[in-house]
Write an enzyme that holds these catalytic residues in place. Sequence first.
Site, PDB file in Angstrom:
ATOM      1  N   GLU A  93      82.327  91.227  50.616  1.00 38.69           N
ATOM      2  CA  GLU A  93      81.363  91.679  51.622  1.00 38.69           C
ATOM      3  C   GLU A  93      82.002  92.698  52.565  1.00 38.69           C
ATOM      4  O   GLU A  93      81.350  93.652  53.004  1.00 38.69           O
ATOM      5  CB  GLU A  93      80.822  90.479  52.401  1.00 38.69           C
ATOM      6  CG  GLU A  93      79.933  89.582  51.532  1.00 38.69           C
ATOM      7  CD  GLU A  93      79.315  88.431  52.304  1.00 38.69           C
ATOM      8  OE1 GLU A  93      78.134  88.544  52.695  1.00 38.69           O
ATOM      9  OE2 GLU A  93      80.016  87.427  52.536  1.00 38.69           O
ATOM     10  N   GLU A  96      82.560  82.080  46.408  1.00 37.54           N
ATOM     11  CA  GLU A  96      82.112  81.024  47.321  1.00 37.54           C
ATOM     12  C   GLU A  96      80.875  80.310  46.794  1.00 37.54           C
ATOM     13  O   GLU A  96      80.486  79.266  47.313  1.00 37.54           O
ATOM     14  CB  GLU A  96      81.841  81.597  48.715  1.00 37.54           C
ATOM     15  CG  GLU A  96      80.616  82.488  48.848  1.00 37.54           C
ATOM     16  CD  GLU A  96      80.922  83.961  48.638  1.00 37.54           C
ATOM     17  OE1 GLU A  96      80.514  84.783  49.465  1.00 37.54           O
ATOM     18  OE2 GLU A  96      81.575  84.280  47.627  1.00 37.54           O
TER      19      GLU A  96
END
Length: 254
Positions: free
Chosen positions: A107, A127
């Site tokens: 990200e 994740e």
Amino acid sequence: MEKVLTEIIENILIVTLNDPNNRNAVDFDMANELEKIWINFEKNDNLNVAIITGSGNNFSAGANLYDVKRLLNRVENPNGPLGFTRLIINKPVIAAINGYCVAGGLEIALWADIRVAGKNSKFGFLERRFGVPLIDGGTQRLPKIIGLGRALDLILTGKLIDAQEAYQIGLINYLVEDDEVLNKSIEIAKMISSFPQNTLRNDRLSVYEGLGRRLSDGLNIEMKYGIDSIKTNELINGSELFKKGLGRHGEIIK
């Protein structure tokens, strides 16, 4: 050991995530420090471009899950849990990537405008298997960069992809040898820094503000920024250089 390092080369800021024992995962203190660094970068008129990278052999594994309870206090922070991923700045940023660029680290890379990666780097939202949400811009930026279908594949499966696949799908812009990642990033940053900055920044903001808009709205946004650029006289100054024979055939004006 300082977990975030900064260095200035000419008009370029280099920000290094520096916790190699944790694959440069970002903890609460690092997030606070990164927030300050990027706000100061925006304000510093002597800096034109920034590079974000990681120390050791990895870019970043994202949020440090050993510090998740403190990081949760930043979830609603206007600038993002990792310190800056919701921060909108008007200067270009390059991500220089080696090794693992995963979870929130991916990200962070998506927050940058340009991504330069080593041939052995790896990418993915790992994740997914731990129930950690994408909350640093991944769900919004990735589809705009690689398209909806490919983005959903990465987001839903949490699969890990190599640098070659990342390059093929447009996730990264430049694929180089591992030991050339930072040098290539600096080369690109110096080129960007050499251009008239007001026009460059306005064109960049025009791109971002036009995303998802109707064409007619986007064209009006482009016109607004174009007029602002013309008012700076960079166009007039540039035309004079052109008349003198400078900058033609792709030559960089020094």
